[in-house]
Design a protein around this motif. Structure first.
Motif, PDB file in Angstrom:
ATOM      1  N   ALA A 200       0.839  -1.216   0.000  1.00  0.00           N
ATOM      2  CA  ALA A 200       0.000   0.000   0.000  1.00  0.00           C
ATOM      3  C   ALA A 200       0.864   1.252   0.000  1.00  0.00           C
ATOM      4  O   ALA A 200       0.579   2.227  -0.723  1.00  0.00           O
ATOM      5  N   LEU A 201       1.946   1.262   0.792  1.00  0.00           N
ATOM      6  CA  LEU A 201       2.835   2.412   0.828  1.00  0.00           C
ATOM      7  C   LEU A 201       3.534   2.613  -0.514  1.00  0.00           C
ATOM      8  O   LEU A 201       3.684   3.741  -0.996  1.00  0.00           O
ATOM      9  N   ILE A 202       3.950   1.512  -1.126  1.00  0.00           N
ATOM     10  CA  ILE A 202       4.593   1.606  -2.439  1.00  0.00           C
ATOM     11  C   ILE A 202       3.606   2.101  -3.491  1.00  0.00           C
ATOM     12  O   ILE A 202       3.953   2.911  -4.362  1.00  0.00           O
ATOM     13  N   ARG A 203       2.372   1.638  -3.408  1.00  0.00           N
ATOM     14  CA  ARG A 203       1.342   2.083  -4.367  1.00  0.00           C
ATOM     15  C   ARG A 203       1.059   3.575  -4.206  1.00  0.00           C
ATOM     16  O   ARG A 203       0.910   4.304  -5.198  1.00  0.00           O
ATOM     17  N   LEU A 204       0.979   4.032  -2.966  1.00  0.00           N
ATOM     18  CA  LEU A 204       0.751   5.457  -2.723  1.00  0.00           C
ATOM     19  C   LEU A 204       1.903   6.283  -3.278  1.00  0.00           C
ATOM     20  O   LEU A 204       1.696   7.343  -3.881  1.00  0.00           O
ATOM     21  N   ASN A 205       3.125   5.799  -3.094  1.00  0.00           N
ATOM     22  CA  ASN A 205       4.281   6.507  -3.627  1.00  0.00           C
ATOM     23  C   ASN A 205       4.228   6.588  -5.151  1.00  0.00           C
ATOM     24  O   ASN A 205       4.614   7.605  -5.746  1.00  0.00           O
ATOM     25  N   ALA A 206       3.762   5.501  -5.796  1.00  0.00           N
ATOM     26  CA  ALA A 206       3.644   5.521  -7.258  1.00  0.00           C
ATOM     27  C   ALA A 206       2.683   6.624  -7.709  1.00  0.00           C
ATOM     28  O   ALA A 206       2.924   7.301  -8.720  1.00  0.00           O
ATOM     29  N   GLU A 207       1.590   6.817  -6.965  1.00  0.00           N
ATOM     30  CA  GLU A 207       0.640   7.881  -7.304  1.00  0.00           C
ATOM     31  C   GLU A 207       1.298   9.254  -7.175  1.00  0.00           C
ATOM     32  O   GLU A 207       1.166  10.107  -8.058  1.00  0.00           O
ATOM     33  N   TYR A 208       2.019   9.460  -6.064  1.00  0.00           N
ATOM     34  CA  TYR A 208       2.683  10.739  -5.864  1.00  0.00           C
ATOM     35  C   TYR A 208       3.752  10.979  -6.932  1.00  0.00           C
ATOM     36  O   TYR A 208       3.924  12.089  -7.437  1.00  0.00           O
ATOM     37  N   ARG A 209       4.526   9.931  -7.262  1.00  0.00           N
ATOM     38  CA  ARG A 209       5.581  10.085  -8.261  1.00  0.00           C
ATOM     39  C   ARG A 209       5.002  10.401  -9.632  1.00  0.00           C
ATOM     40  O   ARG A 209       5.559  11.217 -10.377  1.00  0.00           O
ATOM     41  N   ALA A 210       3.909   9.741  -9.984  1.00  0.00           N
ATOM     42  CA  ALA A 210       3.278  10.021 -11.282  1.00  0.00           C
ATOM     43  C   ALA A 210       2.833  11.481 -11.353  1.00  0.00           C
ATOM     44  O   ALA A 210       3.032  12.159 -12.373  1.00  0.00           O
ATOM     45  N   GLU A 211       2.255  11.962 -10.265  1.00  0.00           N
ATOM     46  CA  GLU A 211       1.820  13.367 -10.232  1.00  0.00           C
ATOM     47  C   GLU A 211       3.008  14.305 -10.345  1.00  0.00           C
ATOM     48  O   GLU A 211       2.966  15.310 -11.069  1.00  0.00           O
ATOM     49  N   THR A 212       4.100  13.979  -9.637  1.00  0.00           N
ATOM     50  CA  THR A 212       5.293  14.825  -9.671  1.00  0.00           C
ATOM     51  C   THR A 212       5.917  14.854 -11.059  1.00  0.00           C
ATOM     52  O   THR A 212       6.341  15.909 -11.550  1.00  0.00           O
ATOM     53  N   GLU A 213       5.982  13.689 -11.715  1.00  0.00           N
ATOM     54  CA  GLU A 213       6.569  13.629 -13.053  1.00  0.00           C
ATOM     55  C   GLU A 213       5.769  14.451 -14.049  1.00  0.00           C
ATOM     56  O   GLU A 213       6.330  15.168 -14.878  1.00  0.00           O
ATOM     57  N   VAL A 214       4.450  14.362 -13.959  1.00  0.00           N
ATOM     58  CA  VAL A 214       3.613  15.162 -14.858  1.00  0.00           C
ATOM     59  C   VAL A 214       3.811  16.647 -14.596  1.00  0.00           C
ATOM     60  O   VAL A 214       3.928  17.456 -15.530  1.00  0.00           O
TER      61      VAL A 214
END
Length: 815
Positions: free
Chosen positions: A492-506
């Motif tokens: 769950a923590l890794i999945r949440l980080n993926a969401e944040y990283r995707a937002e940051t990259e965009v």
């Protein structure tokens, strides 16, 4: 935007860019007032100070969690041994204690390296993140989060058991007492209790001194031969004492020894606390932290060894009720029944209670900082980064209190039931720290790296073995819960980080590109969705007009014909200057009807649609009861349509009604004061007059709320221009002087500068003055009258001046 704000606060149109007296200072909410009384006044960021710890103070402040675990570690070993080994448990406890001391030594040696290399807070989480990467480090993060929660529960339950050992009458209420203590700690930490206070160091030294005194007196009495052991078979309320017929090499006995070793591992919890606060020591931080860590290890080793030896000599036996504790029984036997002996016994119990409660409180310091580190790495929700009213991480403190209270209630505040949840998290962190430091030395290969590598590798390996033992032998006793939590939270923590990283990259991609040119639409349509005719609807209309669209349309979706007819009557009677369209919605699917309406309008590529949804705002609790969030659903759906946007306009109904009522009362009072100097009138005439004046005041306020503004639809009275001043409607270019009332103010970004755009109106037309490099001009507000002199040009069919000379003729109404 300023003009949007003005549209909602009543400052637009009728002149009043300033706040009215009623809005000069918004009153504090009931919740904020209660919070201020409970927690004290809010602290400002400048008060977020830093206190450096001396070594003695650091040992006292950071060691309670580790040293206090000696109070129940030996007891947990005996609880596992007695049902199978019988009285032989009092002999087997000695080699098991030696094994635990060996593990403790390796862990302390490993953390000596941690505090020298990683000075910033975070301990084993930082070690894992720096050496294995942030994703693998989440295993350590989850382990530590579980550890902190269980630490509060175990420490508080053990501290309450110590109190019950001295005062048995409170034993039946241990759960209630534990919950009360946790809530008290939560309250204290929300107020901003400082871990670095000297008061928090007292329990460490008091407990260590009292227990070492007990051990010394016990050893002396053993040597002189007057320390007599108990007979466990004659005691009541003890754990079952087995026959002890199992051989040491049988499967049952091996399993029992492993369970006992796993239980005893609870004695090592809290050692890592020093590594979480290296930066709090005086320089050189790493060297001082290492000295404190070694001192803590020595004290803990002496206490574990001494308590284990006294258990071997005295045959103190654990009780199923949890009290009197093993340590309390040893103190009673060693100090004897004399007045002095009973006083010393009470001192030991007092010291035990204090250090266990203090050890539990350290989690309220460590848990919030750990969650802030992990949230800073974008693996936990970012609201855990926010400091609260008293500059503490309030959300994390409340979360820790709630989870630990739930755990205490579920486990009936029983230490033996909580221990299976305890050591897996602790030793997982030890494992990650040991292997992380081993990798660190193996990668850098600095001078003398080999022996450091093997020490850390051995510590990591042995800790991993303890984790495996715990997971196997304690699986049915509650360890499965921890394993399930790992399986859930790490992904769950890794999945949440993926969401944040995707937002940051965009965001980085968008930020790095040249911004696209602003869209130019030939037609802008604003829909105001109307459910009822009220103040919130009038505020929404006001905001819609402030957008200066091509067309404003009010829309009501008909799901109740009778209600729609009543709305039509109100709307016609009020004559707001905006036509109200009625759209049939027989299937009551409002979201779909809104989408269809917007899609039909934007079928023309040159059209942009904005949907305005008025929302009546109430208190949070009342709002949840009165709103079904239909507006949010419509806004989300419309916003996904190309060339469409949705805006929810909140309106504080209770607050605004209170303002209107206050003005009505003020109008009545003013009328009464004016009549005071006149001949008396019949009472019925005074009442009628006051009522009419109050109604007139309210009607005037409602007129300001609606702002069917003279700026938009009503014919204006032409004013003869001042000598030398030309009418704005006649300006076609050249140097001119104009006068008018400020209608709209707006700050527009231009490259790396800002422009203050001021639009004035003189009843013949509008003119925009552009002040480059300005964001504010004193006295120039909505409603003020200005005289502008400068060269005028035509842009978009409207006259424009660039940096004209200006003269403030009259300020705004509320200035």
């Amino acid at each position: 935007m300023p003009k949007a704000a003005g549209a909602l606060d009543g400052s637009g149109g009728q002149g009043g860019g300033q706040l009215t007296k009623e809005h000069a200072r918004q009153p504090d909410s009931l919740w904020y007032t209660a919070k201020t009384h409970l927690l004290g006044p809010p602290l400002v960021n400048e008060q977020l100070g830093e206190q450096r710890l001396s070594n003695p103070l650091g040992l006292g402040v950071l060691s309670p969690d580790g040293i206090s675990s000696s109070a129940y570690g030996t007891e947990e070993i005996l609880i596992a041994l007695l049902p199978i080994a019988g009285l032989a448990a009092f002999t087997l406890i000695l080699p098991l204690t030696l094994v635990i001391l060996l593990v403790m030594t390796l862990v302390v040696l490993s953390y000596r390296e941690v505090v020298m290399v990683y000075i910033r807070p975070g301990g084993s989480y930082v070690v894992a993140r720096e050496n294995f990467g942030p994703r693998i480090a989440q295993i350590c993060a989850v382990a530590l989060l579980i550890d902190y929660v269980v630490t509060v529960a175990v420490q508080i339950a053990a501290g309450t058991a110590a109190v019950a050992s001295a005062i048995p009458a409170i034993g039946p209420y241990k759960v209630e007492i534990c919950v009360g203590v946790v809530l008290l700690m939560c309250y204290g930490n929300l107020r901003g209790i400082k871990e670095a206070g000297k008061a928090f160091a007292v329990p460490t030294y008091l407990f260590s001194g009292a227990v070492i005194l007990m051990i010394v007196v016990g050893l002396i009495r053993e040597v002189i031969g007057n320390l007599h052991p108990l007979d466990p078979t004659t005691l009541h309320g003890t754990y079952t004492i087995g026959p002890g017929t199992e051989g040491l090499v049988t499967g049952v006995m091996i399993f029992t020894l492993l369970r006992a070793f796993a239980n005893g591992g609870a004695s090592l919890t809290g050692i890592e606390a020093v590594s979480d606060a290296v930066g709090a020591f005086r320089p050189p931080e790493g060297r001082n932290a290492r000295k404190v860590l070694v001192a803590e290890g020595i004290i803990l080793g002496v206490l574990v060894a001494g308590i284990g030896w006294l258990a071997h000599i005295t045959h103190a036996t654990p009780r199923t009720a949890g009290y009197p504790t093993l340590l309390a029984q040893e103190a009673q036997i060693v100090f004897g029944p004399t007045v002095l002996g009973h006083t010393l016994f009470l001192l030991v119990q007092l010291a035990t209670m204090l250090i266990l409660y203090t050890g539990g409180n350290t989690s309220f310091n460590g848990f919030p900082f750990l969650t802030s580190y992990v949230a800073g790495d974008s693996f936990l929700p970012r609201w855990l980064l926010k400091r609260g009213h008293r500059l503490v991480f309030s959300n994390a403190i409340i979360l820790l209190a709630v989870t630990s209270v739930a755990l205490l209630v579920i486990k009936d505040a029983d230490v033996n039931s909580l221990v299976p949840l305890y050591a897996i998290g602790v030793f997982t962190a030890f494992t990650m720290a040991g292997f992380g430091m081993a990798k660190y030395h193996h990668t850098r290969r600095e001078l003398g790296w080999r022996h450091k590598f093997w020490i850390n590798f051995a510590a990591g390996t042995l800790s991993a073995i303890v984790v495996a033992i715990f997971a196997i032998v304690k699986f049915t006793e509650g360890a499965w819960v921890v394993l399930v939590l790992f399986a859930i939270f790490v992904p769950a923590l890794i999945r949440l980080n993926a969401e944040y990283r995707a937002e940051t990259e965009v965001l980085e991609t968008v930020s790095g590109e040249q911004p696209p040119p602003p869209p130019h639409y030939t037609r802008r349509v604003v829909y105001v969705f109307v459910d009822d005719f009220d103040l919130a609807t009038l505020a929404a209309l006001r905001y819609a007009r402030s957008l200066r669209p091509t067309q404003v349309r009010a829309v009501h979706f008909v799901i109740d014909s009778l209600r729609a007819e009543k709305l039509r009557e109100k709307w016609t009677r009020a004559d707001r200057g905006v036509a109200l369209d009625f759209i049939d919605c027989p299937d009551r699917r409002l979201t779909k009807a809104a989408i269809d309406l917007a899609e039909r309008e934007v079928a023309d590529p040159g059209t942009h649609v904005t949907v305005i949804l008025p929302r009546r705002s109430y208190s949070p609790l009342l709002g949840r009861l009165l709103h079904d969030r239909t507006g949010d659903k419509i806004a989300a759906a419309v916003s996904r349509i190309p060339r469409s946007a949705a805006t929810i306009v909140p309106y504080d109904v209770p607050g605004r009604v209170a303002v209107l009522q206050a003005r009505q009362a003020a109008a009545k009072a003013a009328a009464a004061a004016a009549r005071a100097g006149k001949p008396a009138e019949p009472e019925e005439l005074r009442t009628d007059r006051g009522g009419r004046e109050g109604m007139a005041a309210t009607a005037q306020e409602l007129a300001r709320e609606s702002d069917v503004a003279a700026a938009h639809s009503l014919p204006r009275k032409r004013v003869a221009p001042t000598k030398g001043v030309v009418a704005i409607g006649t300006v076609s270019g050249g140097k001119v002087t104009v006068e008018g009332k400020v209608r709209v103010m707006e700050i527009r970004p231009v490259e790396r500068n800002s422009v203050l755009a001021v639009e004035i109106n003189d009843s013949t037309g509008n003119l925009t003055a552009m002040f480059y490099g300005r964001s504010h001009i004193p006295g120039v507000i909505c409603g003020a009258r200005l005289r502008l002199t400068g060269s005028a040009g035509i842009r978009g069919g409207q006259p424009v001046m660039i940096n004209p000379a200006y003269e403030l003729l009259t300020p705004g109404e509320d200035s």
